[in-house]
Motif scaffolding. Structure first.
Motif, PDB file in Angstrom:
ATOM      1  N   ASP A 290      41.937  22.861  63.041  1.00 34.37           N
ATOM      2  CA  ASP A 290      40.967  23.941  63.225  1.00 34.37           C
ATOM      3  C   ASP A 290      41.448  25.291  62.708  1.00 34.37           C
ATOM      4  N   GLY A 291      42.760  25.489  62.633  1.00 32.46           N
ATOM      5  CA  GLY A 291      43.273  26.834  62.390  1.00 32.46           C
ATOM      6  C   GLY A 291      43.472  27.203  60.942  1.00 32.46           C
ATOM      7  N   LEU A 292      42.460  26.996  60.090  1.00 30.80           N
ATOM      8  CA  LEU A 292      42.673  27.266  58.677  1.00 30.80           C
ATOM      9  C   LEU A 292      42.151  28.620  58.236  1.00 30.80           C
ATOM     10  N   MET A 293      40.882  28.909  58.460  1.00 28.98           N
ATOM     11  CA  MET A 293      40.336  30.125  57.869  1.00 28.98           C
ATOM     12  C   MET A 293      39.201  30.711  58.695  1.00 28.98           C
ATOM     13  N   THR A 294      38.934  31.968  58.408  1.00 33.73           N
ATOM     14  CA  THR A 294      37.769  32.644  58.951  1.00 33.73           C
ATOM     15  C   THR A 294      36.904  33.076  57.769  1.00 33.73           C
ATOM     16  N   VAL A 295      35.599  32.878  57.897  1.00 37.38           N
ATOM     17  CA  VAL A 295      34.649  33.143  56.817  1.00 37.38           C
ATOM     18  C   VAL A 295      33.791  34.339  57.214  1.00 37.38           C
ATOM     19  N   PHE A 296      33.619  35.294  56.300  1.00 40.39           N
ATOM     20  CA  PHE A 296      32.859  36.496  56.621  1.00 40.39           C
ATOM     21  C   PHE A 296      32.331  37.153  55.356  1.00 40.39           C
ATOM     22  N   LEU A 297      31.481  38.146  55.526  1.00 40.09           N
ATOM     23  CA  LEU A 297      30.985  38.973  54.433  1.00 40.09           C
ATOM     24  C   LEU A 297      31.644  40.342  54.543  1.00 40.09           C
ATOM     25  N   VAL A 298      32.333  40.766  53.505  1.00 41.04           N
ATOM     26  CA  VAL A 298      32.977  42.078  53.492  1.00 41.04           C
ATOM     27  C   VAL A 298      31.940  43.121  53.108  1.00 41.04           C
ATOM     28  N   CYS A 299      31.862  44.193  53.886  1.00 41.58           N
ATOM     29  CA  CYS A 299      30.903  45.265  53.619  1.00 41.58           C
ATOM     30  C   CYS A 299      31.544  46.340  52.739  1.00 41.58           C
ATOM     31  N   LEU A 390      19.888  44.533  48.590  1.00 45.85           N
ATOM     32  CA  LEU A 390      21.330  44.382  48.663  1.00 45.85           C
ATOM     33  C   LEU A 390      21.795  43.253  47.742  1.00 45.85           C
ATOM     34  N   GLU A 391      23.038  43.374  47.261  1.00 48.11           N
ATOM     35  CA  GLU A 391      23.610  42.351  46.392  1.00 48.11           C
ATOM     36  C   GLU A 391      24.876  41.789  47.030  1.00 48.11           C
ATOM     37  N   ILE A 392      24.999  40.452  47.022  1.00 53.11           N
ATOM     38  CA  ILE A 392      26.168  39.770  47.552  1.00 53.11           C
ATOM     39  C   ILE A 392      26.925  39.123  46.406  1.00 53.11           C
ATOM     40  N   GLY A 393      28.241  39.365  46.318  1.00 51.17           N
ATOM     41  CA  GLY A 393      29.084  38.722  45.322  1.00 51.17           C
ATOM     42  C   GLY A 393      29.629  37.413  45.867  1.00 51.17           C
ATOM     43  N   VAL A 394      29.415  36.320  45.142  1.00 52.19           N
ATOM     44  CA  VAL A 394      29.827  34.998  45.606  1.00 52.19           C
ATOM     45  C   VAL A 394      30.401  34.196  44.450  1.00 52.19           C
ATOM     46  N   THR A 395      31.092  33.121  44.779  1.00 52.64           N
ATOM     47  CA  THR A 395      31.522  32.152  43.771  1.00 52.64           C
ATOM     48  C   THR A 395      30.554  30.975  43.790  1.00 52.64           C
ATOM     49  N   ALA A 396      30.576  30.181  42.743  1.00 50.26           N
ATOM     50  CA  ALA A 396      29.607  29.099  42.595  1.00 50.26           C
ATOM     51  C   ALA A 396      29.693  28.090  43.745  1.00 50.26           C
ATOM     52  N   GLN A 427      36.798  37.151  38.597  1.00 53.45           N
ATOM     53  CA  GLN A 427      36.017  38.354  38.863  1.00 53.45           C
ATOM     54  C   GLN A 427      35.812  38.573  40.355  1.00 53.45           C
ATOM     55  N   TRP A 428      35.661  37.474  41.080  1.00 50.06           N
ATOM     56  CA  TRP A 428      35.485  37.556  42.535  1.00 50.06           C
ATOM     57  C   TRP A 428      36.710  38.197  43.182  1.00 50.06           C
ATOM     58  N   ILE A 429      37.906  37.768  42.766  1.00 44.32           N
ATOM     59  CA  ILE A 429      39.140  38.345  43.307  1.00 44.32           C
ATOM     60  C   ILE A 429      39.223  39.831  42.972  1.00 44.32           C
ATOM     61  N   GLN A 430      38.870  40.188  41.736  1.00 42.74           N
ATOM     62  CA  GLN A 430      38.900  41.591  41.324  1.00 42.74           C
ATOM     63  C   GLN A 430      37.907  42.429  42.121  1.00 42.74           C
ATOM     64  N   ASP A 431      36.723  41.886  42.344  1.00 41.23           N
ATOM     65  CA  ASP A 431      35.685  42.640  43.054  1.00 41.23           C
ATOM     66  C   ASP A 431      35.980  42.780  44.544  1.00 41.23           C
ATOM     67  N   LEU A 432      36.776  41.880  45.107  1.00 37.04           N
ATOM     68  CA  LEU A 432      37.193  42.064  46.494  1.00 37.04           C
ATOM     69  C   LEU A 432      38.078  43.303  46.623  1.00 37.04           C
ATOM     70  N   GLN A 433      38.859  43.585  45.570  1.00 34.08           N
ATOM     71  CA  GLN A 433      39.726  44.760  45.574  1.00 34.08           C
ATOM     72  C   GLN A 433      38.980  46.025  45.153  1.00 34.08           C
ATOM     73  N   LYS A 436      31.894  46.023  43.682  1.00 31.52           N
ATOM     74  CA  LYS A 436      30.738  46.502  42.922  1.00 31.52           C
ATOM     75  C   LYS A 436      29.446  46.112  43.626  1.00 31.52           C
ATOM     76  N   GLN A 437      29.530  45.099  44.495  1.00 32.00           N
ATOM     77  CA  GLN A 437      28.372  44.639  45.261  1.00 32.00           C
ATOM     78  C   GLN A 437      28.395  45.268  46.663  1.00 32.00           C
ATOM     79  N   ASP A 438      27.279  45.161  47.362  1.00 25.45           N
ATOM     80  CA  ASP A 438      27.198  45.696  48.730  1.00 25.45           C
ATOM     81  C   ASP A 438      27.975  44.818  49.705  1.00 25.45           C
ATOM     82  N   LEU A 439      27.937  43.503  49.455  1.00 23.24           N
ATOM     83  CA  LEU A 439      28.624  42.540  50.306  1.00 23.24           C
ATOM     84  C   LEU A 439      29.396  41.557  49.428  1.00 23.24           C
ATOM     85  N   MET A 440      30.527  41.091  49.934  1.00 26.64           N
ATOM     86  CA  MET A 440      31.317  40.100  49.215  1.00 26.64           C
ATOM     87  C   MET A 440      31.628  38.944  50.165  1.00 26.64           C
ATOM     88  N   TYR A 441      31.297  37.730  49.720  1.00 23.12           N
ATOM     89  CA  TYR A 441      31.672  36.556  50.488  1.00 23.12           C
ATOM     90  C   TYR A 441      33.193  36.415  50.455  1.00 23.12           C
TER      91      TYR A 441
END
Length: 549
Positions: A290-299, A390-396, A427-433, A436-441
């Motif tokens: 169970d203790g692997l990850m937490t999933v959220f949207l970064v604002c 709003l725009e959410i950045g996600v991976t495929a 690009q997803w890794i770069q955009d987390l840092q 450019k989007q309102d939310l990032m998965y």
């Protein structure tokens, strides 16, 4: 370059063909099937270099061949591995490790303190380009690590040194009570300087360019290939605990084929998920971590209406997480209304960190469509608008989840429009840092067992992008939790960390969604195999396999 890429593609296709035609492949011959384990990890290995590992499959592979100063035993206790013992200075800034006698490389040479110094230097060297440099610059603040990683100082200035072949000294800029837990990461595994440079830039790309300090050594491997074979490393310090003679790892994502091989007895272990896991979830051969990850949207912290806390809370409270778990994930994940989650960390008084203040987190972020509409309307009125795009950045690979979120949010909040922008992994890794989007998965897995392993995700320095969340109150709480005073008082430290997590939610720095783990199907002929408490990989010490008589 093109010919190398073509060679990799051909290798992948060839290995895939071998896998799909059966589970035996044409790897290293198996002298005794009762001493060999066959495992499918489900995806391709990106790198077999411990200092560069950045994905779960590569991590699993590196854990099989790399020893570390400390490790977790089958009861999830932190125990010495290549280290024998350690001492800490009164101010908590100098840690001295004494290496065990008998710790050897797979070529028979002794593992020395100098091998650890070189590994740490590689990790922080800008020329290495390791994503794990954050271990040294932020997680444990080794002296001069930040200046070295930014190119301001030479790697020789790093606060690690070998007093003698058996004594390693690590100097910190701030106390770090979880340092031994952090040192279970393979990024801190030793690296033999002479061997590294003898590889002429091809280190960790073939059996001849790999040196093992852990339970097994690699004797069949090519980058991007779908089959790897390991043989027992007789020079591993705990080699007496290794009962298997070898492990064959497949790295292909065909779960149905894996299950067919598993049921035939041709596959011993494989990662299982989705509909297949739902079908077999009550099978005693399924082991869940169970203790692997937490999933959220970064604002994003961008200026505009979305900075309104009520609007963010409205979005959080419009998401029916249980519905998504049931219909999208099906199994393996749980709803979560906070950053941490139950079962990850026990406080000093025995209570569960992830269960503290549960009702408050539910009231702030939990599903409540009526409250969501109320907050939404109040937020829009405060911003002087009647709708919001709003725009959410996600991976495929997260698109199905995002479509479910988009549907729920747009159904519950009148006037909102969600656009999902599919990004490449890079690009997803770069955009987390630099959002450019309102939310990032985002999905974040802990690197060590401590609440700060998740809270540090939001700790940013003065060089942060202006669109990234930053709160002096939050940073101050995290800094106080890392002080010498707090490190000597576990209850004080835990309260500071709990307040830091609450601050993130009060600021709605993120929208919490789920917590999840990883599941394995393990043959009932296999005993003693267990999963690392952070689900980073399989632990083979003590593992045995029955044979058909």
């Amino acid at each position: 370059m093109r010919s190398n890429s073509l060679k990799m593609i051909i290798s992948v296709l060839l290995c895939a063909t071998l896998f799909l035609s059966g589970c035996g492949g044409t790897g290293k011959p198996k002298a005794d099937p009762g001493k060999e384990l066959t495992v499918n990890l489900g995806s391709i290995v990106i790198s077999a270099d411990p200092q560069l590992v950045a994905d779960m499959t590569s991590l699993n592979v590196c854990m099989t061949m790399a020893g570390t100063l400390y490790k977790y035993d089958r009861n999830d206790n932190l125990v010495p591995c290549l280290a024998e013992s350690y001492e800490v200075s009164d101010d908590g800034l100098v840690w001295t490790y004494h290496l065990r006698d008998g710790a050897g490389w797979s070529n028979g040479e002794e593992v020395t303190a100098g091998d650890f110094v070189f590994a740490f230097q590689r990790l922080v060297d800008p020329e290495t380009g390791s994503q794990n440099v954050i271990f040294l610059t932020d997680y444990c603040r080794v002296r001069n690590a930040r200046e070295i990683s930014s190119g301001e100082m030479d790697v020789s200035s790093l606060g690690v040194r070998a007093e003698d072949p058996k004594t390693l000294v690590v100097e910190l800029e701030e106390p770090c009570p979880y340092l031994n837990a952090l040192f279970t990461n393979v990024g801190f595994a030793p690296c033999n300087r002479e061997f590294f440079y003898s590889c002429n830039g091809d280190y960790a790309t073939s059996p001849d360019t790999m040196l093992s300090s852990g339970p097994f050594k690699v004797d069949s491997y090519e980058p991007m290939c779908a089959q790897i074979h390991f043989s027992k490393n007789e020079y591993y310090v705990d080699s007496d605990d290794i009962k298997l003679q070898g492990v064959t790892m497949y790295t292909l994502g065909n779960s149905q084929q894996s299950m067919m091989c598993f049921e035939k007895g041709e596959m011993d272990v494989f990662t299982i998920g989705g509909e297949l896991l739902e079908k077999y979830k009550d099978d005693p051969r399924i082991v869940n971590s169970d203790g692997l990850m937490t999933v959220f949207l970064v604002c994003s912290n961008k200026e505009g209406p979305f900075k309104n806390i009520k609007i963010r809370r409205a979005i959080s409270k419009s998401v029916d997480r249980d519905n998504i778990v049931k219909n999208v994930f099906r199994t393996g994940y749980k709803s979560n209304n906070r950053l941490l989650f139950p079962g990850f960390y026990d406080n000093s008084d025995g209570s569960d960190f992830g269960e503290k203040n549960a009702e408050w987190y539910d009231s702030m972020c939990g599903y409540d469509p009526d409250e969501a509409v109320k907050l939404w309307e109040e937020g829009l009125k405060e911003e002087g608008i009647s709708s919001l795009n709003l725009e959410i950045g996600v991976t495929a690979n997260s698109s199905l989840l995002i479509e479910a979120l988009k549907s729920q949010i747009e159904s519950n909040l009148p006037g909102i429009s969600i656009n999902a922008r599919i990004l490449t992994s890079k690009q997803w890794i770069q955009d987390l840092q630099s959002p450019k989007q309102d939310l990032m998965y985002s999905a974040w897995a802990a690197d060590y067992v401590d609440p700060s392993a998740y809270l540090n995700y939001f700790v940013k320095g003065d060089d942060r992008d202006p669109n990234v969340y930053y709160s002096e109150t939050f940073i101050d709480l995290c800094r106080k939790a890392g002080s010498a005073e707090a490190c000597e008082d576990p209850a004080m430290r835990e309260e500071l960390l709990q307040n830091a997590e609450k601050q993130l939610v009060e600021d709605m720095a993120f929208i919490p969604l789920f917590s999840g783990g990883i599941s394995y199907a393990i043959s009932d002929k296999v005993s003693g195999l267990y999963v690392d408490p952070l689900a980073r990989g399989l632990i083979y010490e003590g593992t045995e396999k029955e044979t058909d008589q």
